[in-house]
Design a protein around this motif. Structure first.
Motif, short mmCIF file in Angstrom:
data_model
loop_
_atom_site.label_atom_id
_atom_site.label_comp_id
_atom_site.label_asym_id
_atom_site.label_seq_id
_atom_site.Cartn_x
_atom_site.Cartn_y
_atom_site.Cartn_z
N VAL A 260 0.82 -1.21 0.00
CA VAL A 260 0.00 0.00 0.00
C VAL A 260 0.85 1.26 0.00
O VAL A 260 0.36 2.34 -0.34
CB VAL A 260 -0.96 0.01 1.21
CG1 VAL A 260 -1.90 -1.17 1.16
CG2 VAL A 260 -0.19 0.03 2.52
N ALA A 261 2.13 1.16 0.36
CA ALA A 261 2.97 2.37 0.42
C ALA A 261 3.24 2.95 -0.96
O ALA A 261 3.61 4.13 -1.08
CB ALA A 261 4.28 2.05 1.12
N TYR A 262 3.08 2.15 -2.04
CA TYR A 262 3.35 2.68 -3.37
C TYR A 262 2.12 3.33 -4.00
O TYR A 262 2.22 3.96 -5.08
CB TYR A 262 3.85 1.56 -4.29
CG TYR A 262 2.77 0.88 -5.10
CD1 TYR A 262 2.51 1.25 -6.41
CD2 TYR A 262 2.00 -0.13 -4.54
CE1 TYR A 262 1.53 0.64 -7.15
CE2 TYR A 262 1.01 -0.75 -5.26
CZ TYR A 262 0.77 -0.36 -6.58
OH TYR A 262 -0.22 -0.98 -7.30
N LEU A 263 0.97 3.26 -3.35
CA LEU A 263 -0.26 3.78 -3.95
C LEU A 263 -0.19 5.28 -4.24
O LEU A 263 -0.70 5.72 -5.29
CB LEU A 263 -1.45 3.46 -3.04
CG LEU A 263 -1.79 1.96 -2.89
CD1 LEU A 263 -2.94 1.75 -1.93
CD2 LEU A 263 -2.10 1.35 -4.25
N PRO A 264 0.43 6.13 -3.40
CA PRO A 264 0.52 7.55 -3.77
C PRO A 264 1.35 7.78 -5.03
O PRO A 264 1.14 8.78 -5.74
CB PRO A 264 1.20 8.18 -2.55
CG PRO A 264 0.90 7.28 -1.41
CD PRO A 264 0.87 5.90 -2.00
N VAL A 265 2.27 6.89 -5.34
CA VAL A 265 3.06 7.03 -6.56
C VAL A 265 2.23 6.63 -7.78
O VAL A 265 2.30 7.26 -8.84
CB VAL A 265 4.34 6.18 -6.49
CG1 VAL A 265 5.16 6.31 -7.75
CG2 VAL A 265 5.17 6.60 -5.28
N ALA A 266 1.43 5.61 -7.63
CA ALA A 266 0.69 5.06 -8.77
C ALA A 266 -0.57 5.84 -9.09
O ALA A 266 -0.99 5.87 -10.25
CB ALA A 266 0.32 3.60 -8.50
N TYR A 267 -1.17 6.50 -8.10
CA TYR A 267 -2.45 7.18 -8.31
C TYR A 267 -2.31 8.64 -7.92
O TYR A 267 -2.37 8.99 -6.74
CB TYR A 267 -3.55 6.50 -7.49
CG TYR A 267 -3.77 5.06 -7.88
CD1 TYR A 267 -4.57 4.73 -8.96
CD2 TYR A 267 -3.14 4.03 -7.18
CE1 TYR A 267 -4.75 3.41 -9.34
CE2 TYR A 267 -3.32 2.70 -7.55
CZ TYR A 267 -4.13 2.41 -8.63
OH TYR A 267 -4.31 1.11 -9.00
#
Length: 446
Positions: free
Chosen positions: A129-136
């Motif tokens: 879940v930590a990569y979600l700000p990068v992806a969206y």
């Protein structure tokens, strides 16, 4: 730069879709995104549960009711990863809130005992879940706030430990770093691919320009040199006709002058064709009805049947199909007087089929008309079809007629020229060299 070339994790693309490896592409084809999310969530549920029960996380030595409640809540939070594409901020918030709740309850001893000091209490799902700000990008600002809070709580900065801080920071930064890496790699590959395609297009345009220049040069040479000589020949023949004293000489001079005038007219047409652009001289498939009408106007009964949508064929395939029908109808007029012709063009999803068949001729062909042309019609037509990676078959039928069948791909890109295959010289059979067969096609009079 196109939007496709800059697409990547920064443009709302999940991390898994940025992997260009062949095994990743096969994985995505075999398993739809929804099933992949379910499988991924199930893996995190099993992994987090086994890690917790083996005392690798917050699980106490003497678990109580609160501990079992937290374990069930952890399973629900991990299972919520199936919604990470549709509600990324909610999934990230659920993992962060659960980590805060676990930290508070474990710190106060409500779970039935304090675990080892070196364990990290955040679930392993924090890596994903930590990569979600990068992806969206839509959840980037609140997402980074939640990731920062998740990192601080996981590292327990109020009770610092080198092992806990290191593991917690790695757990919440590994996902964003991988997302940034794969996103940059994906964009780089897209840019390189676009540059290669642009180079191919430029190479084709340069070749097309060179062909146009050469055609113009040939047309100028023919106009300046050949036309000049022919004009002199026509004028000399006219003068000879006037000065001749006997009728036979005057008649021969007139025939020579008429042939020269006809050659000048044909040369003028040829020069005009050479000066035309390639697209201007190549009609589209829609003109097949015109070809059929022209054949019927000279007394040849012709039927046209088109099956499917002509829009499925790319322009270069349409022009090739047009030439097949044109060549076949021309040679029916030359070699099969009185025959009826059937023209069938079939447009399938990935193929275009052309079939032109004529019945047996009603009488012998006109020798002057049948002998016109270069005699290389089939060879030239076959070469044209091979350039678009199609096949051609032509030959007599059992009823004494003749049949031309072409099988073409429905789509051939016009931006990249087809590679001309290696061809061996072919020798066409003619009605004179093959007794008992129907007339063969020869080059149409242009």
């Amino acid at each position: 730069m196109s939007e496709r070339a800059t697409a990547g994790p920064d443009c709302g693309r999940p991390l898994g879709q940025a992997w260009p490896a062949p095994w990743a592409r096969r994985w995505r084809r075999w398993l739809p995104p929804g099933y992949r999310d379910v499988l991924l969530a199930f893996g995190f549920v099993v992994g987090d549960t086994l890690l917790t029960l083996s005392h690798g996380s917050w699980w106490p030595q003497r678990p109580g009711t609160v501990a079992w409640f937290l374990l069930g809540l952890q399973v629900l939070v991990d299972a919520g990863l199936v919604l990470r594409r549709r509600a990324p901020l909610a999934v990230l918030g659920a993992v962060t809130a659960y980590t805060v709740l676990v930290t508070v309850l474990v710190s106060t001893g409500s779970t039935g005992g304090r675990p080892g000091p070196w364990t990290v209490w955040a679930p392993v799902a924090a890596v994903l879940v930590a990569y979600l700000p990068v992806a969206y990008p839509a959840v980037r600002r609140p997402g980074w706030v939640l990731v920062g809070l998740l990192t601080l709580v996981s590292a327990r900065i109020w009770d610092p430990s080198a092992a806990v801080v290191t593991i917690a920071v790695l757990r919440t930064t590994l996902g964003p770093l991988l997302a940034l890496y794969f996103g940059a790699r994906h964009r780089l590959v897209s840019v390189l691919r676009e540059r290669a395609e642009r180079a191919e297009r430029e190479k084709y345009l340069l070749a097309a320009q060179a062909r146009a220049d050469e055609r113009a040069r040939i047309a100028a040479e023919m106009h300046d040199v050949v036309t000049h000589r022919l004009s002199l020949m026509v004028l000399s023949a006219g003068a000879l006709r006037v000065r001749a004293r006997d009728e036979e000489t005057r008649r021969s001079a007139e025939e020579l002058r008429a042939a020269g005038c006809q050659a000048l007219d044909e040369l003028r047409d040829l020069v005009g064709i050479l000066r035309m652009t390639e697209d201007a001289e190549r009609p589209a498939v829609g003109d097949l009805a015109t070809l059929v009408a022209e054949s019927e106007s000279v007394g040849i009964r012709t039927e046209l049947a088109q099956v499917g949508d002509p829009g499925r064929a790319s322009p270069v395939v349409g022009r090739t199909a047009y030439r097949v029908v044109q060549e076949a109808l021309t040679n029916v007029r030359k070699h099969a007087p009185g025959a009826s012709v059937s023209v069938e063009v079939r447009y399938d999803t990935d193929r275009v089929g052309v079939r032109v068949a004529n019945t047996a001729p009603a009488g012998p062909p006109d020798p002057a008309l049948a002998g016109s042309g270069s005699g290389t019609g089939l060879a030239g037509l076959r070469q044209r079809i091979e350039l678009v990676r199609g096949t051609l078959s032509a030959g007599p039928t059992s009823d004494g007629g003749f049949e031309v069948v072409a099988d073409l791909p429905a789509y051939v890109p016009t931006a990249v020229p087809a590679v001309e295959p290696v061809r061996e010289p072919t020798r066409e059979a003619t009605p004179e060299t093959t007794p008992g067969t129907g007339p063969k096609t020869t080059e149409a009079v242009r």
